[in-house]
Structures are given as C-alpha cells and as structure tokens.
Design an enzyme around this catalytic site. Structure first.
Site, PDB file in Angstrom:
ATOM      1  N   LYS A  68       0.776  -1.306  -0.016  1.00 34.80           N
ATOM      2  CA  LYS A  68      -0.077   0.156   0.078  1.00 34.80           C
ATOM      3  C   LYS A  68       0.857   1.303   0.080  1.00 34.80           C
ATOM      4  O   LYS A  68       0.431   2.250   0.731  1.00 34.80           O
ATOM      5  CB  LYS A  68      -1.072  -0.053   1.288  1.00 34.80           C
ATOM      6  CG  LYS A  68      -1.775  -1.189   1.267  1.00 34.80           C
ATOM      7  CD  LYS A  68      -2.398  -1.788  -0.178  1.00 34.80           C
ATOM      8  CE  LYS A  68      -3.394  -0.501  -0.552  1.00 34.80           C
ATOM      9  NZ  LYS A  68      -3.869  -1.064  -2.004  1.00 34.80           N
ATOM     10  N   THR A  72       1.053  -0.654  -7.399  1.00 30.54           N
ATOM     11  CA  THR A  72       0.399  -0.746  -8.689  1.00 30.54           C
ATOM     12  C   THR A  72       0.565   0.490  -9.451  1.00 30.54           C
ATOM     13  O   THR A  72       0.868   0.001 -10.677  1.00 30.54           O
ATOM     14  CB  THR A  72      -1.355  -0.630  -8.354  1.00 30.54           C
ATOM     15  OG1 THR A  72      -1.689  -1.720  -7.425  1.00 30.54           O
ATOM     16  CG2 THR A  72      -2.114  -1.004  -9.742  1.00 30.54           C
ATOM     17  N   HIS A 132       7.109  -7.754  -2.116  1.00 30.44           N
ATOM     18  CA  HIS A 132       7.132  -6.870  -0.930  1.00 30.44           C
ATOM     19  C   HIS A 132       8.138  -7.505  -0.102  1.00 30.44           C
ATOM     20  O   HIS A 132       8.031  -6.931   1.117  1.00 30.44           O
ATOM     21  CB  HIS A 132       5.735  -7.079  -0.359  1.00 30.44           C
ATOM     22  CG  HIS A 132       4.490  -6.416  -1.125  1.00 30.44           C
ATOM     23  ND1 HIS A 132       4.786  -5.063  -1.680  1.00 30.44           N
ATOM     24  CD2 HIS A 132       3.286  -6.846  -1.453  1.00 30.44           C
ATOM     25  CE1 HIS A 132       3.423  -4.943  -2.005  1.00 30.44           C
ATOM     26  NE2 HIS A 132       2.678  -6.062  -2.031  1.00 30.44           N
ATOM     27  N   TYR A 220       6.544   8.199  -2.795  1.00 29.22           N
ATOM     28  CA  TYR A 220       5.091   8.401  -3.626  1.00 29.22           C
ATOM     29  C   TYR A 220       4.792   9.705  -3.641  1.00 29.22           C
ATOM     30  O   TYR A 220       4.106  10.169  -4.628  1.00 29.22           O
ATOM     31  CB  TYR A 220       4.070   7.705  -2.746  1.00 29.22           C
ATOM     32  CG  TYR A 220       2.749   7.474  -3.228  1.00 29.22           C
ATOM     33  CD1 TYR A 220       2.165   6.480  -3.930  1.00 29.22           C
ATOM     34  CD2 TYR A 220       1.786   8.638  -2.690  1.00 29.22           C
ATOM     35  CE1 TYR A 220       0.735   6.835  -4.450  1.00 29.22           C
ATOM     36  CE2 TYR A 220       0.303   8.611  -2.890  1.00 29.22           C
ATOM     37  CZ  TYR A 220       0.097   7.452  -3.674  1.00 29.22           C
ATOM     38  OH  TYR A 220      -1.436   7.502  -4.160  1.00 29.22           O
ATOM     39  N   ARG A 289      -8.119   2.726  -4.743  1.00 31.69           N
ATOM     40  CA  ARG A 289      -8.943   3.432  -3.510  1.00 31.69           C
ATOM     41  C   ARG A 289      -8.979   4.751  -3.772  1.00 31.69           C
ATOM     42  O   ARG A 289      -9.950   5.190  -4.376  1.00 31.69           O
ATOM     43  CB  ARG A 289      -8.521   2.930  -2.321  1.00 31.69           C
ATOM     44  CG  ARG A 289      -9.119   3.332  -1.045  1.00 31.69           C
ATOM     45  CD  ARG A 289      -8.730   2.721   0.273  1.00 31.69           C
ATOM     46  NE  ARG A 289      -9.056   3.674   1.341  1.00 31.69           N
ATOM     47  CZ  ARG A 289      -8.436   4.704   2.088  1.00 31.69           C
ATOM     48  NH1 ARG A 289      -7.406   4.800   1.299  1.00 31.69           N
ATOM     49  NH2 ARG A 289      -8.953   5.117   2.924  1.00 31.69           N
TER      50      ARG A 289
END
Length: 327
Positions: A68, A72, A132, A220, A289
């Site tokens: 998370k 992706t 991961h 990110y 999400r």
C-alpha cells in the site's frame, strides 16, 4: 523421486514454520517472524523455494515496496517505460491487463516447480517482477546479479490508513475485522504482513545509498508532485532513456496519463476483472482506492499522530530519510 524430494521439502518447511514466533496477521490468521520480518506461511515456503531454484538475470527489473505504498502505480509506470518503443496508446497492454499481471509477483510457484522455472527462463527480457519481500530476504541470485531494483516508499501515516482499508477487504473470511485502534497498535509494533515497516523501508533505503546504480528509491509523494520528472528518472535508471524527439512528441506525458490513477481506475479490466495475486484471487478494483496524499488527517487522533511521529523519529534518526506529510 521428485515427488519424494518435494514431500521431504514440505516437511522441512512445516517444521521450520512451526518453530517460528507467530502473531495474528492483518489478512491472515497468523504471520510468522521469519528472517526478522512478519510473513504468512505460504510466502515463507515460496521464498525458500526461490532461494534454492530461482536464477536472476542482470537484465531483470524488480519493482519493490511495502504494501500500500504505490505498488500498482509503479508497476504500471515501469512496464510502460520499459516498453515505450513497443506499443502505441491504442494497443497498449495496460488497456486490457492489470499492472499486477504485466509485472507479476516474484513468488509465483505452483505445481511442478521444474516446469515453472523453465517458463521463467523463457520470459522475454527484460523480465519484470514485483515483490514486497524485504531486501535482506531477496534470493541470493538477485543480490548477486546486480539486476535493477526500484523501490517506492510512502509516508507511514497514509500507508497505515491505506493498509487498514485494504487488508480488511482481503482478509480470510472468518477473521474478525480489525478496528482502526487494533490495527494501529499492531502497525506501531511492526506486526503487519512484511513488517516491521521501518525495517522494510530502511533496508531498501540504505541499499539505494550504498548502490545507487542498482537500487532506485522513489517517494510516492514525489511522484504525485512531478510524475513527468520521475518517469524520466526511472527511464534513465533502467537504461532506456527517452530521446529528445520522444520528449518533444510528448511520450513522457502520454505514459504519465496512461498510468494515472484516474485513467487506470476507469479501465474496464480494473473495474470488473480479477487476478490470482500470490496466494488468493483479488478483484482488480481493490487496488484502486483513493491514491491521495494526506488522507490520514481524516482518520488520526492527536494521540495517534504523537505516537507514530515518535516512532518515525526514533527509527529513522540518522538515516537521512524523511517523509513528506501533506497536512
């Protein structure tokens, strides 16, 4: 003979796993403390198989992350960058395949191990994989091959909220749903699949400092702020930089748009498709999400902010790594 050897190996794995410390997992009944990180038992087995049998190639590309943290998105960008000369916007594989299918999990052994090793050897180069698994537990052949590794990190506050939402959706059915408070205590103790998260992040961060030509560390939040610059940076790291003509023709912008959250979420394959992701089947839409920075402020109490801030200060002090919080 092969089946006997396989049975003996399974018995060895059972004995190993039963000897490990265990805690309740977020999406699994138990996670086990294996090589200093918490891992579900099926992935311990697959990791050990890979350690013995997987042969990395120097041309391999490994997309790595703590869950998370933008996995992706980074898989989509990496696939598009590596293949930017091979596909047009109209026939691009990302229009019909989820990024996790195009950059499959590293640990995917099922059934006949020898057949699958053979299949991996026939994959076109560069082979793209995702994982991961923490850096110290990667197969030795990866560490020795000097293949390129890209890691994406996200600030721990947003990582926690995204993890809590995701793992509650994919948990084994009979497991009770974790409350935010329960999950937060586990997160702060490092008990989460592939945790402790601070060890995971620091493992790849330290390696990126020591070997910047082999490990690229991305944030990110930096991708969110200037995706075009980061796309160009990844392409240069992977040895497939854009030409001046490609840049002037908007190839970088085209890749950024194709892989954007808005575009990817709206694709039919990501609205209705499913994927056999590692050890269970997921709906593709679960990987899309909010993709926001700073959403954590809507979920954290002042005491939670204080506690996690202290952990970050303690664990990352002196590392040279800091996080952009986006209040």
């Amino acid at each position: 003979m092969a089946s006997l050897a396989w049975q003996e190996q399974n018995e060895e794995e059972d004995k190993l796993i039963s000897s490990l410390p265990k805690e309740r997992g977020w999406s699994f009944p138990y996670v086990y403390l294996f090589e200093h990180f918490w891992c579900p038992s099926p992935l311990i087995r697959e990791r050990n198989i890979f350690q013995k049998h997987f042969q990395a190639k120097q041309s391999d590309v490994l997309v790595t992350s703590f869950p998370k943290s933008g996995t992706t998105w980074l898989k989509a960008l990496t696939f598009a960058i590596v293949n930017h000369k091979n596909f047009s916007k109209e026939n691009h594989p990302l229009l019909t395949s989820n990024p996790h299918q195009l950059v499959p999990p590293l640990y995917t052994f099922r059934g006949n191990i020898h057949d699958q090793i053979l299949q991996l050897s026939y994959m076109p180069e560069p082979r793209l994989f995702g994982t991961h698994i923490p850096f110290p537990s990667l197969p030795r052949s990866i560490l020795e091959s000097h293949c390129r590794i890209i890691y994406i990190c996200r600030n721990p506050f947003d990582t926690f909220i995204s993890s809590w939402a995701f793992f509650n959706k994919i948990k084994v059915e009979h497991l009770p749903t974790l409350t935010k408070e329960e999950a937060f205590e586990m997160f702060c103790n490092g008990v989460i699949e592939f945790g402790p998260w601070w060890s995971h992040i620091l493992g790849y961060w330290n390696e990126s400092v020591a070997r910047p030509n082999t490990v690229l560390f991305l944030k990110y939040e930096d991708l969110k702020e200037d995706v075009n610059f980061q796309v160009k940076r990844v392409a240069e790291f992977l040895g497939c930089p854009f030409t001046e003509e490609e840049e002037s023709n908007g190839v970088i912008e085209s890749i950024a748009k194709l892989c954007s959250f808005e575009e990817m979420k709206d694709m039919e394959v990501n609205k209705s498709g499913t994927i056999n992701f590692e050890i269970k089947r997921f709906e593709n839409k679960l990987f899309f999400r909010k993709a926001e920075t700073g959403d954590w402020v809507n979920h954290f109490s002042p005491s939670m902010v204080e506690k996690l801030s202290k952990i970050i200060e303690e664990k990352f002090s002196g590392s040279g790594l800091s996080f952009k919080m986006h209040y």
